[in-house]
Design a protein around this motif. Structure first.
Motif, PDB file in Angstrom:
ATOM      1  N   PRO A 275       0.929  -1.443  -0.356  1.00 31.34           N
ATOM      2  CA  PRO A 275      -0.312   0.043  -0.463  1.00 31.34           C
ATOM      3  C   PRO A 275       0.455   1.023   0.424  1.00 31.34           C
ATOM      4  O   PRO A 275       0.345   2.226   0.030  1.00 31.34           O
ATOM      5  N   VAL A 276       1.761   1.209   0.397  1.00 31.89           N
ATOM      6  CA  VAL A 276       2.892   2.496   0.474  1.00 31.89           C
ATOM      7  C   VAL A 276       3.246   2.587  -1.033  1.00 31.89           C
ATOM      8  O   VAL A 276       3.082   2.000  -2.004  1.00 31.89           O
ATOM      9  N   GLN A 277       2.793   4.737  -1.093  1.00 33.66           N
ATOM     10  CA  GLN A 277       2.596   4.627  -2.062  1.00 33.66           C
ATOM     11  C   GLN A 277       4.083   5.552  -2.794  1.00 33.66           C
ATOM     12  O   GLN A 277       3.859   6.842  -3.142  1.00 33.66           O
ATOM     13  N   ASP A 278       4.998   5.427  -2.913  1.00 30.88           N
ATOM     14  CA  ASP A 278       6.161   5.506  -3.327  1.00 30.88           C
ATOM     15  C   ASP A 278       6.662   4.782  -4.559  1.00 30.88           C
ATOM     16  O   ASP A 278       7.902   5.446  -5.024  1.00 30.88           O
ATOM     17  N   MET A 279       5.865   4.386  -5.492  1.00 30.12           N
ATOM     18  CA  MET A 279       5.858   3.640  -6.260  1.00 30.12           C
ATOM     19  C   MET A 279       7.458   3.686  -7.151  1.00 30.12           C
ATOM     20  O   MET A 279       8.345   3.322  -8.035  1.00 30.12           O
ATOM     21  N   ASP A 280       7.603   2.240  -6.292  1.00 29.54           N
ATOM     22  CA  ASP A 280       9.389   1.933  -6.064  1.00 29.54           C
ATOM     23  C   ASP A 280       8.701   0.545  -7.117  1.00 29.54           C
ATOM     24  O   ASP A 280       8.990  -0.713  -5.997  1.00 29.54           O
ATOM     25  N   GLN A 281       8.522  -0.018  -7.913  1.00 28.17           N
ATOM     26  CA  GLN A 281       8.445  -1.078  -9.014  1.00 28.17           C
ATOM     27  C   GLN A 281       9.475  -1.315  -9.321  1.00 28.17           C
ATOM     28  O   GLN A 281       9.226  -2.885  -8.940  1.00 28.17           O
ATOM     29  N   SER A 282      10.751  -0.754  -8.989  1.00 30.40           N
ATOM     30  CA  SER A 282      11.745  -1.732  -9.331  1.00 30.40           C
ATOM     31  C   SER A 282      12.017  -2.910  -8.120  1.00 30.40           C
ATOM     32  O   SER A 282      12.551  -4.348  -8.159  1.00 30.40           O
ATOM     33  N   LEU A 398      18.920 -13.700 -10.801  1.00 26.45           N
ATOM     34  CA  LEU A 398      19.662 -13.514 -10.717  1.00 26.45           C
ATOM     35  C   LEU A 398      19.409 -11.596 -10.741  1.00 26.45           C
ATOM     36  O   LEU A 398      19.938 -10.790 -10.657  1.00 26.45           O
ATOM     37  N   PRO A 399      17.637 -11.943 -11.805  1.00 27.59           N
ATOM     38  CA  PRO A 399      17.451 -10.425 -11.586  1.00 27.59           C
ATOM     39  C   PRO A 399      17.357  -9.520 -10.952  1.00 27.59           C
ATOM     40  O   PRO A 399      16.401  -9.578 -10.250  1.00 27.59           O
ATOM     41  N   ILE A 400      17.796  -7.700 -11.450  1.00 25.62           N
ATOM     42  CA  ILE A 400      17.191  -6.973 -10.818  1.00 25.62           C
ATOM     43  C   ILE A 400      16.641  -6.375 -12.181  1.00 25.62           C
ATOM     44  O   ILE A 400      16.705  -5.590 -12.937  1.00 25.62           O
ATOM     45  N   VAL A 401      15.406  -6.040 -11.712  1.00 32.85           N
ATOM     46  CA  VAL A 401      14.521  -4.907 -12.433  1.00 32.85           C
ATOM     47  C   VAL A 401      14.782  -4.504 -11.865  1.00 32.85           C
ATOM     48  O   VAL A 401      14.623  -3.435 -11.171  1.00 32.85           O
ATOM     49  N   LEU A 402      14.643  -3.474 -13.851  1.00 29.88           N
ATOM     50  CA  LEU A 402      15.140  -1.919 -13.577  1.00 29.88           C
ATOM     51  C   LEU A 402      13.710  -1.254 -13.569  1.00 29.88           C
ATOM     52  O   LEU A 402      12.503  -1.875 -14.404  1.00 29.88           O
ATOM     53  N   PRO A 403      13.408  -0.027 -12.953  1.00 27.29           N
ATOM     54  CA  PRO A 403      11.584   0.632 -13.314  1.00 27.29           C
ATOM     55  C   PRO A 403      11.072   1.489 -14.937  1.00 27.29           C
ATOM     56  O   PRO A 403      11.853   1.219 -15.839  1.00 27.29           O
ATOM     57  N   GLY A 404       9.834   0.022 -14.836  1.00 31.10           N
ATOM     58  CA  GLY A 404       9.086   0.675 -15.967  1.00 31.10           C
ATOM     59  C   GLY A 404       9.614  -1.088 -16.628  1.00 31.10           C
ATOM     60  O   GLY A 404       8.879  -0.870 -17.519  1.00 31.10           O
ATOM     61  N   ASN A 405      10.081  -2.242 -16.557  1.00 27.73           N
ATOM     62  CA  ASN A 405       9.931  -3.179 -16.386  1.00 27.73           C
ATOM     63  C   ASN A 405      10.530  -3.076 -18.338  1.00 27.73           C
ATOM     64  O   ASN A 405      10.313  -4.053 -18.991  1.00 27.73           O
ATOM     65  N   HIS A 406      11.529  -2.134 -18.293  1.00 31.94           N
ATOM     66  CA  HIS A 406      11.986  -1.605 -19.684  1.00 31.94           C
ATOM     67  C   HIS A 406      13.634  -2.597 -19.348  1.00 31.94           C
ATOM     68  O   HIS A 406      13.651  -2.867 -20.620  1.00 31.94           O
ATOM     69  N   LEU A 407      14.080  -2.766 -18.354  1.00 28.91           N
ATOM     70  CA  LEU A 407      15.587  -3.420 -18.896  1.00 28.91           C
ATOM     71  C   LEU A 407      16.055  -4.457 -16.948  1.00 28.91           C
ATOM     72  O   LEU A 407      15.151  -3.837 -16.540  1.00 28.91           O
ATOM     73  N   ALA A 408      16.780  -5.287 -17.717  1.00 26.66           N
ATOM     74  CA  ALA A 408      17.286  -5.146 -16.029  1.00 26.66           C
ATOM     75  C   ALA A 408      18.695  -6.416 -15.383  1.00 26.66           C
ATOM     76  O   ALA A 408      19.177  -6.209 -16.767  1.00 26.66           O
ATOM     77  N   ILE A 452      17.723   3.739  -7.592  1.00 23.42           N
ATOM     78  CA  ILE A 452      17.991   3.226  -8.839  1.00 23.42           C
ATOM     79  C   ILE A 452      16.809   3.724  -9.356  1.00 23.42           C
ATOM     80  O   ILE A 452      16.557   3.442 -10.904  1.00 23.42           O
ATOM     81  N   ASP A 453      15.813   4.290  -9.063  1.00 24.43           N
ATOM     82  CA  ASP A 453      14.631   4.905  -8.739  1.00 24.43           C
ATOM     83  C   ASP A 453      15.016   6.249  -9.833  1.00 24.43           C
ATOM     84  O   ASP A 453      14.214   6.865 -10.183  1.00 24.43           O
TER      85      ASP A 453
END
Length: 541
Positions: A275-282, A398-408, A452-453
């Motif tokens: 629920p935290v609204q900080d857009m921490d999508q990565s 061991l992926p680290i997904v970058l913001p927007g799901n455009h690269l990892a 990262i964001d």
């Protein structure tokens, strides 16, 4: 006028401005015969003087003079170029801009802002073909620059053509050249490098697959307030081959969370509340990928947004992945998918809330994209540019997904184009939903502190003031959706096509027979989820 007289006038202008006598400076500037000479020699004024005079000229309605004064600083004066972009876009000085922009673009052929402003000026004055030519020429220069930085570029002419196809989104991609040439550019995205920089913890265990039956293809997405399409999205992806789905709900208030709970009763679906609204999508996307591997034994994770529908052009997802990971690509860790924007009629989106699949205008051959083609607040080329590719990731890399799901970032990275799948992006939809979405993004990124964001945070903050004003937002929305004369030109040129197949499939309904999770799978998922956050790389925390 010749040398000495011009020098006298320039010195006089500077002196008057230093004494705060803008009234006299402006009177001198606008005297008959003075202005042409000053415009030709404006670069000899100080930047602050040019800016002050330009503002005064705007107040007097002398727009061409203001534009000329700002342009005189040249393309290397970033402050002047920012001011020029602001004046041209807010005052709509498009004709005046076309007097100075070609010379600026010629002097700085790689400047993204100048090219974007020139393209916009051409579009706003109805010079659509010239705008497309200008953008294509800029793209060719950028591609040549990029190709020159890659090793072994001169291998074949086919490489150049295929690289252009990747960057512009046109045509099928060739696998071999991408492996041989692009892998060098992605070596930096390696877990070993990341660990050396202190961004992840050394010795982090590779996500291990559980014993027993496995769910090899897992969809992962973050949603908020997507009630109008969440069920259709899940049904679509299950019908085309996924074995399970993990959804992070980011505080939905429109009934999305309740609908997900109901769907989880009959689908193999895990819902994570964030629920935290900080857009921490990565962080959220990376956590879902690791969970898919450890709880369900996933081989590939399909990263998506709720408004993205991955469409296999032949067969299903399994056959597409098998085709993409042959031979040299057998150990690929990231699959690239080209996405195409689906546009709604702007007036329909402003008048009400039509279903998402009413967006049937598919932007098949867009202008090439470089970053956000940012010009000034509210002016970018997002609606007519190539959509940034989306990715699927190998779950055990061991992926680290970058913001927007455009690269990892992955261990031993290798990219492969997934040519038999296309992404259809129903991004904007109706105005009310779009406006709430961008406002929420602005508010969320304002609270995001993850390193990262940072690029995403900066972009959304820059545009915040304009998007939050309804009148300005409506104008932006009209440019984003189908309905402008330029969009009609794109359609006449075959660059926008009418695509009804998705709407027909959704309206008829999609069927699938994927059984829900067993009690053992549910227990395993809960156990793994409870251990993940402390093990995620530090750059996500």
């Amino acid at each position: 006028m010749v040398g000495p007289m011009v020098e006298t006038i320039l010195s006089g202008l500077e002196a008057l401005l230093e004494r705060g006598r803008m009234d006299l400076a402006l009177r001198l500037l606008l005297r008959p015969g003075v202005l042409p000479s000053i415009q030709a020699n404006a670069s000899r004024l100080s930047p602050s003087s040019r800016q002050a005079l330009a503002n005064a000229c705007l107040e007097q309605g002398a727009r061409s003079t203001a534009v000329a004064l700002l342009a005189a600083g040249g393309p290397d004066d970033a402050s002047a170029m920012n001011a020029l972009a602001q004046v041209v876009t807010t005052q709509r000085c498009w004709d005046e801009a076309l007097i100075v922009l070609p010379a600026l673009a010629a002097a700085a052929p790689m400047n993204e802002q100048i090219n974007g402003l020139l393209v916009f000026a051409l579009l706003e004055t109805g010079n659509y073909a010239a705008a497309a030519v200008e953008r294509d020429a800029y793209t060719a220069r950028r591609l040549a620059e990029m190709e020159a930085s890659l090793p072994s570029l001169s291998a074949t002419d086919a490489f150049s053509a295929a690289w252009h196809a990747l960057m512009t989104g046109d045509g099928p991609l060739v696998r071999r050249w991408m492996a041989e040439h692009c892998i060098a550019a992605t070596d930096a995205f390696d877990l070993a490098v990341d660990t050396a920089r202190g961004l992840s913890s050394p010795g982090e265990p590779r996500p291990a697959a559980p014993a027993g039956p496995r769910r090899q293809l897992v969809l992962a997405m973050t949603v908020r307030d997507e009630l109008d399409l969440i069920e259709a999205n899940l049904a679509w992806h299950f019908a085309h081959g996924i074995d399970a789905a993990i959804v992070t709900d980011n505080g939905s208030r429109d009934g999305t969370r309740e609908r997900l709970a109901a769907l989880a009763e009959r689908l193999p679906l895990v819902v994570i509340d964030e629920p935290v609204q900080d857009m921490d999508q990565s962080k959220w996307s990376t956590r879902m990928v690791w969970l898919a591997r450890e709880a369900f034994g996933a081989e590939w994770v399909l990263l998506a947004d709720a408004d993205e529908f991955f469409h296999p052009t032949t067969g299903d997802y399994r056959t597409a992945i098998a085709s993409a990971t042959q031979g040299w690509f057998a150990d690929a860790t990231i699959l690239y998918i080209h996405c195409y924007l689906m546009l709604l009629d702007a007036e329909a989106g402003l008048a009400g809330a039509p279903p998402f699949h009413a967006a049937t205008h598919c932007l098949r051959h867009p202008l090439a994209r470089w970053n956000h083609a940012y010009v000034s607040a509210g002016y970018n080329l997002l609606s007519v540019m190539t959509q940034i590719q989306k990715i699927w990731v190998r779950a055990d890399s061991l992926p680290i997904v970058l913001p927007g799901n455009h690269l990892a970032i992955t261990h031993q990275p290798k990219l492969a184009p997934l040519v038999e799948v296309e992404g259809l992006h129903f991004s904007y939809r109706d105005f009310g939903r779009w406006h709430r979405k961008v406002t929420r993004f602005v508010e969320g990124f304002a609270q995001n502190s993850a390193p990262i964001d940072r690029p995403s945070v900066d972009y959304w903050r820059t545009n915040a003031p304009l998007w939050q004003q309804r009148a300005d937002a409506e104008a932006i929305y009209r440019r984003l959706q189908f309905g402008t004369a330029f969009h009609q030109w794109l359609k006449d040129q075959g660059r926008i096509i009418q695509r009804l197949d998705i709407a027909h499939l959704v309206e008829r309904g999609l069927t699938h027979s994927t059984p829900p999770f067993s009690p053992a799978e549910q227990q395993r998922c809960a156990e793994v989820l409870g251990t993940l956050d402390p093990r995620l790389p530090r750059c996500l925390r």
